[in-house]
Design an enzyme around this catalytic site. Structure first.
Site: not given
Ligand code: EPU
Length: 418
Positions: A122, A328, A117, A306, A398, A93
């Site tokens: 997400r 989250i 996912c 995480d 991963r 993603r």
């Molecule tokens: N969300 C929305 N809309 C969006 C974006 C996010 O509703 O456009 C929601 C998500 O569904 C979630 C919350 O906001 O409920 C927070 O999501 P966030 O966007 O912060 O997550 P992310 O950026 O997709 C990153 C990490 C994740 C980690 C999360 C939270 C990366 C590549 N991934 O994901 O890492 O869990 O932030 O800290 O940086 C992992 O490494 O195992 C992993 C899942």
């Protein structure tokens, strides 16, 4: 499909060396799309998601070279194909991280819409909404999202409805080449956001406030090449510390920034663990029986989602009741039925898991469902009596660099089997 065989009851000793951060390296690689010149990135972890991101950049037209010592040189002299196809997005993603850089550099980006996912829906609506605020026209068709900004992006204020890590990173990258000033309000404060801002600044971007909830970016015409070292992986470090505490070990987790996972260390101490920061290391020492403590996941600097699954594995061994609340993601308890197979006593009520301990865990055959759930099963198997078989460890590959080799070198009885 690879599996892990783990025999529990072997304490760790010596040192566990932390790799570079996956979640910092991914946006750093995407940032290479912003410049025509080569960007050299050090301390890139050799994990599967990085390979996927590199494939995506090559698809966009960048050249990728591995250098000595785990460094990468990426040159995006020309963007031939500003698209992220479904075949790549469906496996990772974080591919949506190229949306902002491609739109900023070429005025057009097409990214396949990520589907559901295992840990939650997400969506990427906040990335899209932000780009629209920067003047892109975005439309969705045939499962793709296309952002077009023919005359380039224009700076604006973007207020994130909820905090998003990659959304903040995506918009910060887009804004570096937008005309004028962009202000990101309610921005994520994760160390990975700061690391990306540091890289972008070396490339010539004008960014203030990264690490706070208000980031201000003054757009520039072009970004140049740069050289940068990725920060240590705070989630890998935290996983190792939890594994050390769970197994009653005397072990040093080195090459990390303890401040980046301070909320975990606070919780571990509340539970009675002996964990001490020593510069860029955390020293773990054997302690008596652990007490159950409650924990709630939050955005940084709160307790990282995480690390929730790994912490839950630890709490199965503590005395008392632990309420673990996941704020989250809506479906991040997939490890619970697997931990239960090993003898844990856990009940799920909505976004709360209630762990009653201590349980004597026994080795079992269990299934990995996502990256961090897999890590929690590794921790559980390391304290369980007898042998466990962890199936589908491609999930752990991963995001953890040779975890079985690192743990085995520190005394764990773990091996990869075909
Ligand atoms: N969300 C929305 N809309 C969006 C974006 C996010 O509703 O456009 C929601 C998500 O569904 C979630 C919350 O906001 O409920 C927070 O999501 P966030 O966007 O912060 O997550 P992310 O950026 O997709 C990153 C990490 C994740 C980690 C999360 C939270 C990366 C590549 N991934 O994901 O890492 O869990 O932030 O800290 O940086 C992992 O490494 O195992 C992993 C899942």
């Amino acid at each position: 499909m690879d599996k892990f065989r783990i025999e529990g009851g072997h304490p760790l000793s010596g040192q566990l060396q932390v790799s570079g951060s996956k979640n910092s390296a991914l946006p750093a690689i995407a940032a290479c799309l912003l410049s025509e010149q080569p960007v050299v990135l050090h301390r890139i972890p050799r994990v599967r998601d990085i390979g996927t991101m590199l494939k995506l950049l090559e698809h966009n037209g960048a050249t990728v070279e591995w250098l000595e010592g785990g460094a990468l040189r990426i040159t995006a002299a020309e963007i031939k194909n500003p698209e992220a196809p479904y075949e790549i997005v469906k496996t990772m993603r974080a591919s949506s991280l190229v949306l902002g850089p491609l739109a900023a550099r070429t005025g057009r980006a097409k990214v396949s819409m990520p589907g559901g996912c295992s840990i939650g829906a997400r969506p990427i609506n906040l990335h899209i909404n932000g780009l629209e605020h920067l003047g892109a026209v975005v439309h969705q068709e045939h499962g793709d999202i296309e952002a077009v900004a023919e005359k380039g992006l224009r700076g604006n204020t973007v207020h994130f409805e909820r905090i998003t890590v990659t959304g903040t990173e995506d918009l910060m990258m887009a804004a570096t080449l937008a005309e004028g000033t962009t202000v990101l309000e309610n921005a994520a404060r994760e160390p990975e956001v700061v690391d990306l801002a540091n890289l972008l600044s070396k490339m010539g971007a004008q960014i203030e406030g990264a690490g706070t909830s208000r980031i201000r970016i003054e757009g520039v015409k072009k970004l140049r090449g740069a050289e940068h070292e990725i920060i240590a992986d705070r989630i890998e470090a935290g996983t190792f510390v939890i594994a050390g505490v769970a197994t009653g070990s005397e072990v040093v987790v080195s090459g990390c920034v303890p401040e980046h996972f301070a909320s975990l260390l606070v919780k571990l101490r509340q539970a009675g663990a002996r964990v001490e920061e020593a510069g860029t290391s955390v020293e773990v020492r054997p302690a008596g029986r652990l007490r159950s403590v409650d924990m709630t996941t939050e955005e940084h600097p709160g307790f990282a989602t995480d690390l929730q699954a790994q912490f839950m594995a630890l709490m199965t061994r503590a005395t008392g009741i632990s309420f673990i609340t996941e704020n989250i993601f809506e479906n991040r308890f997939m490890h619970v039925p697997e931990l239960a197979r090993m003898g844990a006593n856990i009940r799920i009520e909505g976004k709360q898991a209630i762990v009653a301990g201590p349980s004597t865990l026994t080795g079992a055959q269990v299934m990995c469902s996502d990256l961090r759930a897999s890590a929690s099963l590794v921790v559980a198997a390391m304290v369980a009596q007898g042998n466990s078989i962890l199936d589908r460890v491609y999930h752990i590959d991963r995001g953890y660099e040779s975890i079985e080799k690192k743990l085995a070198a520190a005394g764990a009885n773990i091996e990869r089997i075909g």
